[in-house]
Scaffold this motif. Structure first.
Motif, PDB file in Angstrom:
ATOM      1  N   UNK A 194     -22.168 -60.431 -41.867  1.00  0.00           N
ATOM      2  CA  UNK A 194     -21.748 -59.129 -41.352  1.00  0.00           C
ATOM      3  C   UNK A 194     -22.873 -58.107 -41.552  1.00  0.00           C
ATOM      4  N   UNK A 195     -23.198 -57.375 -40.480  1.00  0.00           N
ATOM      5  CA  UNK A 195     -24.256 -56.365 -40.578  1.00  0.00           C
ATOM      6  C   UNK A 195     -23.787 -55.175 -41.387  1.00  0.00           C
ATOM      7  N   UNK A 196     -24.741 -54.377 -41.868  1.00  0.00           N
ATOM      8  CA  UNK A 196     -24.412 -53.198 -42.669  1.00  0.00           C
ATOM      9  C   UNK A 196     -23.581 -52.200 -41.877  1.00  0.00           C
ATOM     10  N   UNK A 197     -23.911 -52.025 -40.584  1.00  0.00           N
ATOM     11  CA  UNK A 197     -23.191 -51.078 -39.740  1.00  0.00           C
ATOM     12  C   UNK A 197     -21.729 -51.509 -39.560  1.00  0.00           C
ATOM     13  N   UNK A 198     -21.526 -52.806 -39.321  1.00  0.00           N
ATOM     14  CA  UNK A 198     -20.172 -53.320 -39.129  1.00  0.00           C
ATOM     15  C   UNK A 198     -19.377 -53.242 -40.429  1.00  0.00           C
ATOM     16  N   UNK A 199     -20.040 -53.575 -41.546  1.00  0.00           N
ATOM     17  CA  UNK A 199     -19.378 -53.497 -42.852  1.00  0.00           C
ATOM     18  C   UNK A 199     -18.916 -52.065 -43.130  1.00  0.00           C
ATOM     19  N   UNK A 200     -19.786 -51.085 -42.854  1.00  0.00           N
ATOM     20  CA  UNK A 200     -19.456 -49.676 -43.092  1.00  0.00           C
ATOM     21  C   UNK A 200     -18.296 -49.235 -42.208  1.00  0.00           C
ATOM     22  N   UNK A 201     -18.298 -49.684 -40.951  1.00  0.00           N
ATOM     23  CA  UNK A 201     -17.242 -49.308 -40.007  1.00  0.00           C
ATOM     24  C   UNK A 201     -15.896 -49.898 -40.429  1.00  0.00           C
ATOM     25  N   UNK A 202     -15.885 -51.176 -40.786  1.00  0.00           N
ATOM     26  CA  UNK A 202     -14.647 -51.837 -41.223  1.00  0.00           C
ATOM     27  C   UNK A 202     -14.132 -51.194 -42.510  1.00  0.00           C
ATOM     28  N   UNK A 203     -15.045 -50.868 -43.411  1.00  0.00           N
ATOM     29  CA  UNK A 203     -14.694 -50.200 -44.663  1.00  0.00           C
ATOM     30  C   UNK A 203     -14.083 -48.829 -44.387  1.00  0.00           C
ATOM     31  N   UNK A 204     -14.660 -48.126 -43.418  1.00  0.00           N
ATOM     32  CA  UNK A 204     -14.161 -46.810 -43.017  1.00  0.00           C
ATOM     33  C   UNK A 204     -12.734 -46.906 -42.479  1.00  0.00           C
ATOM     34  N   UNK A 205     -12.474 -47.904 -41.618  1.00  0.00           N
ATOM     35  CA  UNK A 205     -11.133 -48.099 -41.066  1.00  0.00           C
ATOM     36  C   UNK A 205     -10.132 -48.467 -42.171  1.00  0.00           C
ATOM     37  N   UNK A 206     -10.567 -49.318 -43.092  1.00  0.00           N
ATOM     38  CA  UNK A 206      -9.706 -49.687 -44.216  1.00  0.00           C
ATOM     39  C   UNK A 206      -9.385 -48.500 -45.092  1.00  0.00           C
ATOM     40  N   UNK A 207     -10.357 -47.608 -45.282  1.00  0.00           N
ATOM     41  CA  UNK A 207     -10.157 -46.405 -46.095  1.00  0.00           C
ATOM     42  C   UNK A 207      -9.181 -45.445 -45.426  1.00  0.00           C
TER      43      UNK A 207
END
Length: 279
Positions: free
Chosen positions: A1-14
């Motif tokens: 998983x790329x850093x951008x995708x990880x950050x986006x998924x983390x943002x949605x989870x938050x």
């Protein structure tokens, strides 16, 4: 998983964590930490560090509004902050040296306790004739808050018991990175007989200071990662905002029941993964 995708998924989870946390009153930390540890394999202490930063941000935003409305009892908050801050620093120091599996076990137990308290929460009954605690009178902790029907006066009881429970809540907050809302409710509602609205808003006023005290320890040890914390902070704040708008329109009792069941299974998963060394 790329850093951008990880950050986006983390943002949605938050966002989901903040949304559910605001609707149930348990806060986003109870979802954020399992999300990071179980979902993304983040180290337990980094997850706690991120949750503490989130608590500071979310508390700071809401506390000002509640104080302006005249619901928060600032004197009670300042008094009990001595207990929670002392406990939070102690809890953070313990967390640095305690094995992660024990932290996961304690976290699971607190989640189960929080879920049970959420389901069994009863409507408050204020007795205007109840005797006031002598210590409460000396410290001028008795107060009032506005309602649609007028101003409601209340008297604080069992100050010493409430202070002791708040110290324990502070220890758990520093140890686990969550608000320990169930213990604070137990201290302020059950022991001190403070009305629910006042205890909730006063607890929110205290959360930021308590989290900041323990966050310093995590920061010194390098367990607060800005790249991890920032999307979570923004996401939880957005989720909490949407949750507060939806709160008057939905059946909160049913939602609390569903969320409590989810929290129970998250707790079991945390405890299992902690015992098997997967965290």
């Amino acid at each position: 998983m790329s850093l951008e995708l990880f950050t986006f998924v983390l943002f949605l989870g938050a966002i989901a964590a903040g949304f559910l946390g605001s609707l149930t009153g348990l806060g986003g930390g109870v979802v954020v930490i399992p999300l990071l540890t179980l979902g993304f394999g983040v180290d337990m202490r980094y997850a706690i560090g991120a949750a503490l930063v989130t608590s500071i941000a979310s508390s700071s935003g809401a506390a000002a509004a509640y104080i302006k409305e005249g619901i928060t009892n600032v004197r009670i908050g300042m008094f009990l902050e001595i207990a929670t801050t002392t406990g939070a620093v102690l809890g953070a120091v313990i967390a640095i040296w305690l094995d992660k599996k024990y932290i996961a076990l304690i976290f699971g137990c607190v989640l189960i306790f929080s879920a049970i308290r959420t389901i069994t929460k009863k409507e408050e009954k204020i007795d205007p004739l109840a005797p006031s605690d002598k210590l409460a009178e000396k410290l001028k902790l008795n107060g009032s808050y506005p309602t649609k029907e007028g101003v409601v006066n209340y008297k604080v009881q069992n100050v010493a018991a409430g202070y002791s429970l708040m110290t324990l809540a502070g220890v758990l907050s520093g140890l686990l990175g969550i608000g320990s809302g169930a213990l604070k409710v137990l201290a302020m509602d059950t022991a001190m007989k403070i009305p629910f609205k006042v205890s909730t808003t006063t607890s929110n006023f205290m959360v930021g200071v308590t989290a900041a005290a323990s966050a310093v320890i995590y920061l010194q040890r390098g367990y607060i990662d800005p790249g991890l914390a920032m999307p979570i902070v923004v996401g939880v704040l957005l989720g909490a905002f949407f949750g507060s708008k939806l709160l008057p329109k939905i059946n909160v009792k049913k939602l609390r029941m569903i969320f409590s069941i989810v929290i129970f299974f998250l707790a079991i998963s945390m405890m299992y993964n902690g015992l098997t060394g997967k965290l």
